[in-house]
Design a protein around this motif. Structure first.
Motif, short mmCIF file in Angstrom:
data_model
loop_
_atom_site.label_atom_id
_atom_site.label_comp_id
_atom_site.label_asym_id
_atom_site.label_seq_id
_atom_site.Cartn_x
_atom_site.Cartn_y
_atom_site.Cartn_z
N GLU A 198 0.83 -1.21 0.00
CA GLU A 198 0.00 0.00 0.00
C GLU A 198 0.86 1.26 0.00
OE1 GLU A 198 -4.06 -1.44 2.31
OE2 GLU A 198 -2.29 -0.89 3.49
N HIS A 199 1.94 1.23 0.77
CA HIS A 199 2.86 2.39 0.78
C HIS A 199 3.50 2.57 -0.60
CE1 HIS A 199 2.67 3.65 4.93
NE2 HIS A 199 2.91 2.43 5.37
N ARG A 200 3.88 1.48 -1.24
CA ARG A 200 4.50 1.59 -2.56
C ARG A 200 3.50 2.14 -3.58
NH1 ARG A 200 6.70 -3.71 -1.10
NH2 ARG A 200 8.90 -3.41 -0.51
N GLU A 201 2.28 1.65 -3.52
CA GLU A 201 1.25 2.13 -4.45
C GLU A 201 1.00 3.63 -4.27
OE1 GLU A 201 -3.47 1.30 -5.55
OE2 GLU A 201 -2.43 0.05 -4.09
N THR A 202 0.92 4.06 -3.02
CA THR A 202 0.72 5.48 -2.75
C THR A 202 1.92 6.30 -3.22
OG1 THR A 202 -0.62 4.93 -0.80
CG2 THR A 202 0.25 7.16 -0.93
N ALA A 203 3.11 5.78 -2.99
CA ALA A 203 4.32 6.48 -3.42
C ALA A 203 4.35 6.66 -4.92
CB ALA A 203 5.56 5.72 -2.94
N GLU A 204 4.00 5.63 -5.67
CA GLU A 204 4.01 5.72 -7.13
C GLU A 204 2.95 6.72 -7.63
OE1 GLU A 204 6.07 3.81 -9.64
OE2 GLU A 204 7.12 4.27 -7.77
N ARG A 205 1.80 6.74 -6.97
CA ARG A 205 0.77 7.69 -7.37
C ARG A 205 1.22 9.12 -7.11
NH1 ARG A 205 -2.73 10.10 -4.26
NH2 ARG A 205 -2.46 8.59 -2.56
N LEU A 206 1.83 9.37 -5.96
CA LEU A 206 2.31 10.70 -5.64
C LEU A 206 3.43 11.14 -6.59
CD1 LEU A 206 2.38 10.37 -1.75
CD2 LEU A 206 0.85 11.83 -3.08
N ALA A 207 4.30 10.18 -6.93
CA ALA A 207 5.37 10.49 -7.88
C ALA A 207 4.81 10.85 -9.24
CB ALA A 207 6.33 9.31 -7.97
N ALA A 208 3.78 10.14 -9.68
CA ALA A 208 3.16 10.45 -10.97
C ALA A 208 2.54 11.84 -10.97
CB ALA A 208 2.09 9.40 -11.29
N GLU A 209 2.13 12.32 -9.80
CA GLU A 209 1.56 13.66 -9.68
C GLU A 209 2.62 14.73 -9.43
OE1 GLU A 209 -1.23 13.32 -6.52
OE2 GLU A 209 -2.57 11.94 -7.59
N GLY A 210 3.88 14.31 -9.36
CA GLY A 210 4.96 15.26 -9.12
C GLY A 210 5.07 15.74 -7.69
N ARG A 211 4.45 15.05 -6.76
CA ARG A 211 4.49 15.40 -5.34
C ARG A 211 5.64 14.62 -4.70
NH1 ARG A 211 -1.75 14.36 -3.95
NH2 ARG A 211 -1.05 14.76 -1.81
N TRP A 212 6.86 15.07 -4.99
CA TRP A 212 8.05 14.28 -4.71
C TRP A 212 8.34 14.13 -3.23
CZ3 TRP A 212 8.86 11.58 -8.68
CH2 TRP A 212 8.71 12.11 -9.97
N ALA A 213 8.14 15.16 -2.43
CA ALA A 213 8.42 15.04 -1.00
C ALA A 213 7.53 13.98 -0.36
CB ALA A 213 8.22 16.39 -0.31
N GLU A 214 6.25 13.99 -0.69
CA GLU A 214 5.33 12.99 -0.15
C GLU A 214 5.66 11.60 -0.67
OE1 GLU A 214 1.07 14.65 0.04
OE2 GLU A 214 2.10 15.95 -1.40
N ALA A 215 6.07 11.54 -1.95
CA ALA A 215 6.44 10.25 -2.52
C ALA A 215 7.66 9.67 -1.83
CB ALA A 215 6.70 10.42 -4.02
N VAL A 216 8.63 10.51 -1.51
CA VAL A 216 9.83 10.06 -0.80
C VAL A 216 9.44 9.47 0.55
CG1 VAL A 216 11.87 10.90 0.43
CG2 VAL A 216 11.51 11.54 -1.96
N ARG A 217 8.57 10.17 1.27
CA ARG A 217 8.17 9.68 2.59
C ARG A 217 7.46 8.32 2.49
NH1 ARG A 217 7.43 15.37 3.70
NH2 ARG A 217 5.32 15.36 2.83
N GLU A 218 6.55 8.19 1.52
CA GLU A 218 5.82 6.92 1.38
C GLU A 218 6.74 5.79 0.97
OE1 GLU A 218 2.65 5.90 2.02
OE2 GLU A 218 2.58 7.80 3.09
N ARG A 219 7.74 6.09 0.14
CA ARG A 219 8.65 5.02 -0.32
C ARG A 219 9.51 4.53 0.84
NH1 ARG A 219 7.98 2.41 -5.35
NH2 ARG A 219 9.37 0.63 -5.07
N LEU A 220 9.94 5.43 1.70
CA LEU A 220 10.72 4.98 2.85
C LEU A 220 9.84 4.17 3.81
CD1 LEU A 220 13.59 5.19 4.15
CD2 LEU A 220 12.60 6.89 5.67
#
Length: 221
Positions: free
Chosen positions: A112-134
């Motif tokens: 679930e964290h990976r899926e959220t991270a990929e969605r945020l990255a696709a939206e260009g929300r990089w800071a949030e994507a970094v947090r979710e990926r960690l």
């Protein structure tokens, strides 16, 4: 016969202290212990008051000069107040900033964290994507019992524990923790490059296995 200066005469004699000597004595007074307890705001305001007093204490200042001096004083006071407020604000922020656990309130799976991270990255929300990926990386390590499931664990603590179990990844884990802290607490903007590093590390860690010696050292510690 040389006249002797008696004690009453000493009392009556005028004391003439120059401006430079007065400044030195004032500086010595400020070194006393009670002044060490002054707050930053008190010290700044006292310095401003001293400067204002020196500026107004000019016998040669005329009417025009007095008006100009008052305008300058007003500008100095405003600038000093603004500076004090900004310094106090930064001090308060710096004193109250505390690292929280890397996970939110709701427990999610690594997927679930990976899926959220990929969605945020696709939206260009990089800071949030970094947090979710960690978070995905951390949850995966917990699920595989490479690290303990510790509530409230910080990114630094995760990197330290996982680095002991997987020493070949220790440096990368520490770097990932710094990236997480930078975008979470340091107001550093996330980037696609930073997210790419976290994603690559997460993918490689999914197949990593701790060595027997590393696991023994972790248990014994």
């Amino acid at each position: 016969m040389v006249p002797v200066l008696t004690y009453p005469a000493l009392l009556a004699a005028p004391i003439d202290i120059g401006r430079e000597q007065a400044r030195r004595e004032a500086a010595a007074e400020l070194l006393r212990s009670e002044y060490a307890k002054e707050s930053l705001v008190d010290r700044v305001m006292r310095a401003v008051n001293q400067f204002l007093g020196d500026l107004l204490d000019q016998e040669s200042v005329g009417v025009v000069g007095s008006v100009a001096a008052r305008i300058v004083l007003a500008m100095i006071v405003v600038a000093a107040v603004v500076a004090v407020v900004m310094i106090a604000h930064r001090t308060v922020r710096g004193g109250t900033t505390r690292k929280e656990g890397i996970f939110g309130d709701r427990r999610r799976t690594a997927a679930e964290h990976r899926e959220t991270a990929e969605r945020l990255a696709a939206e260009g929300r990089w800071a949030e994507a970094v947090r979710e990926r960690l978070r995905a990386l951390a949850r995966d390590l917990e699920d595989r019992v490479i690290v303990d499931s510790t509530p409230g664990r910080t990114a630094d603590e995760l990197a330290a524990e996982a680095g002991r179990a997987l020493p070949e990844f220790a440096a990368e884990l520490a770097a990932a923790a710094r990236v997480f802290d930078d975008v979470t607490y340091g107001e550093v903007p996330g980037t696609a490059e930073a997210y790419g590093v976290l994603r690559d590390l997460d993918e490689r860690l999914r197949t990593a296995r701790p060595t027997l010696g590393a696991m023994t050292g972790t248990v014994s510690s």
